[in-house]
Design an enzyme around this catalytic site. Structure first.
Site, PDB file in Angstrom:
ATOM      1  N   CYS A  49      -8.025  -1.995  13.454  1.00  0.00           N
ATOM      2  CA  CYS A  49      -6.805  -1.220  13.647  1.00  0.00           C
ATOM      3  C   CYS A  49      -6.418  -0.540  12.332  1.00  0.00           C
ATOM      4  O   CYS A  49      -6.350  -1.191  11.285  1.00  0.00           O
ATOM      5  CB  CYS A  49      -5.685  -2.139  14.128  1.00  0.00           C
ATOM      6  SG  CYS A  49      -4.093  -1.303  14.319  1.00  0.00           S
ATOM      7  N   CYS A  97      -3.107  -2.558  20.019  1.00  0.00           N
ATOM      8  CA  CYS A  97      -3.466  -3.652  19.121  1.00  0.00           C
ATOM      9  C   CYS A  97      -2.589  -4.863  19.446  1.00  0.00           C
ATOM     10  O   CYS A  97      -1.373  -4.741  19.546  1.00  0.00           O
ATOM     11  CB  CYS A  97      -3.257  -3.207  17.678  1.00  0.00           C
ATOM     12  SG  CYS A  97      -3.506  -4.531  16.464  1.00  0.00           S
ATOM     13  N   CYS A 100      -0.154  -5.464  15.940  1.00  0.00           N
ATOM     14  CA  CYS A 100       0.936  -4.547  15.548  1.00  0.00           C
ATOM     15  C   CYS A 100       1.443  -3.692  16.697  1.00  0.00           C
ATOM     16  O   CYS A 100       2.382  -2.925  16.525  1.00  0.00           O
ATOM     17  CB  CYS A 100       0.504  -3.673  14.377  1.00  0.00           C
ATOM     18  SG  CYS A 100      -0.692  -2.374  14.793  1.00  0.00           S
ATOM     19  N   CYS A 120     -11.811   3.712  25.729  1.00  0.00           N
ATOM     20  CA  CYS A 120     -11.845   5.056  25.151  1.00  0.00           C
ATOM     21  C   CYS A 120     -10.755   5.103  24.073  1.00  0.00           C
ATOM     22  O   CYS A 120      -9.573   5.227  24.382  1.00  0.00           O
ATOM     23  CB  CYS A 120     -11.607   6.065  26.269  1.00  0.00           C
ATOM     24  SG  CYS A 120     -11.904   7.756  25.796  1.00  0.00           S
TER      25      CYS A 120
END
Length: 132
Positions: A49, A97, A100, A120
């Site tokens: 991330c 994520c 976060c 995707c």
């Protein structure tokens, strides 16, 4: 980035991310197809991330979907969460994520074996850490 990412203010996010990363991760934007350098990333390693550094996808799960965005058939265990996205007059499954809560992209049921899924992802929402 620290594991206190989920407690950052929007002002802190704006300072720490590029304008494009902020637009994608925090405002649920989508980068233009074919624009991410991560589309061509073929090395062994981990996609993480861009907001908090959480490991998301192993390179072994990446494949060429022809969509113009980095695509994967499976995330790392516990790395992502999903929710229903009803924007743009359609229903999709949004991926974010788990740490976060940054918007990563969407998952579709048209991917390869073994999962049949296509995660995707927006390249702007991720970084890449090559295997040592």
């Amino acid at each position: 980035m620290s594991d206190t990412a989920e407690t950052r203010s929007e002002a802190e996010w704006r300072r720490e991310l590029t304008a494009e990363q902020y637009r994608v991760l925090r405002e649920h934007g989508t980068e233009r197809a074919g624009t991410s350098p991560l589309n061509n990333e073929k090395r062994a390693g981990t996609f993480v991330c861009a907001g908090c550094g959480q490991p998301l996808f192993e390179s072994a799960t990446k494949y060429e979907s022809g969509s113009g965005w980095p695509s994967f058939f499976a995330p790392m265990e516990g790395a992502v969460e999903t929710q229903t996205d009803r924007s743009f007059f359609m229903t999709r499954t949004e991926v974010h994520c788990a740490r976060c809560k940054g918007h990563l992209g969407h998952v579709f049921e048209d991917g390869p074996a073994p999962t049949g899924l296509r995660y995707c992802m927006n390249g702007a929402a991720m970084g890449f850490e090559p295997q040592e």
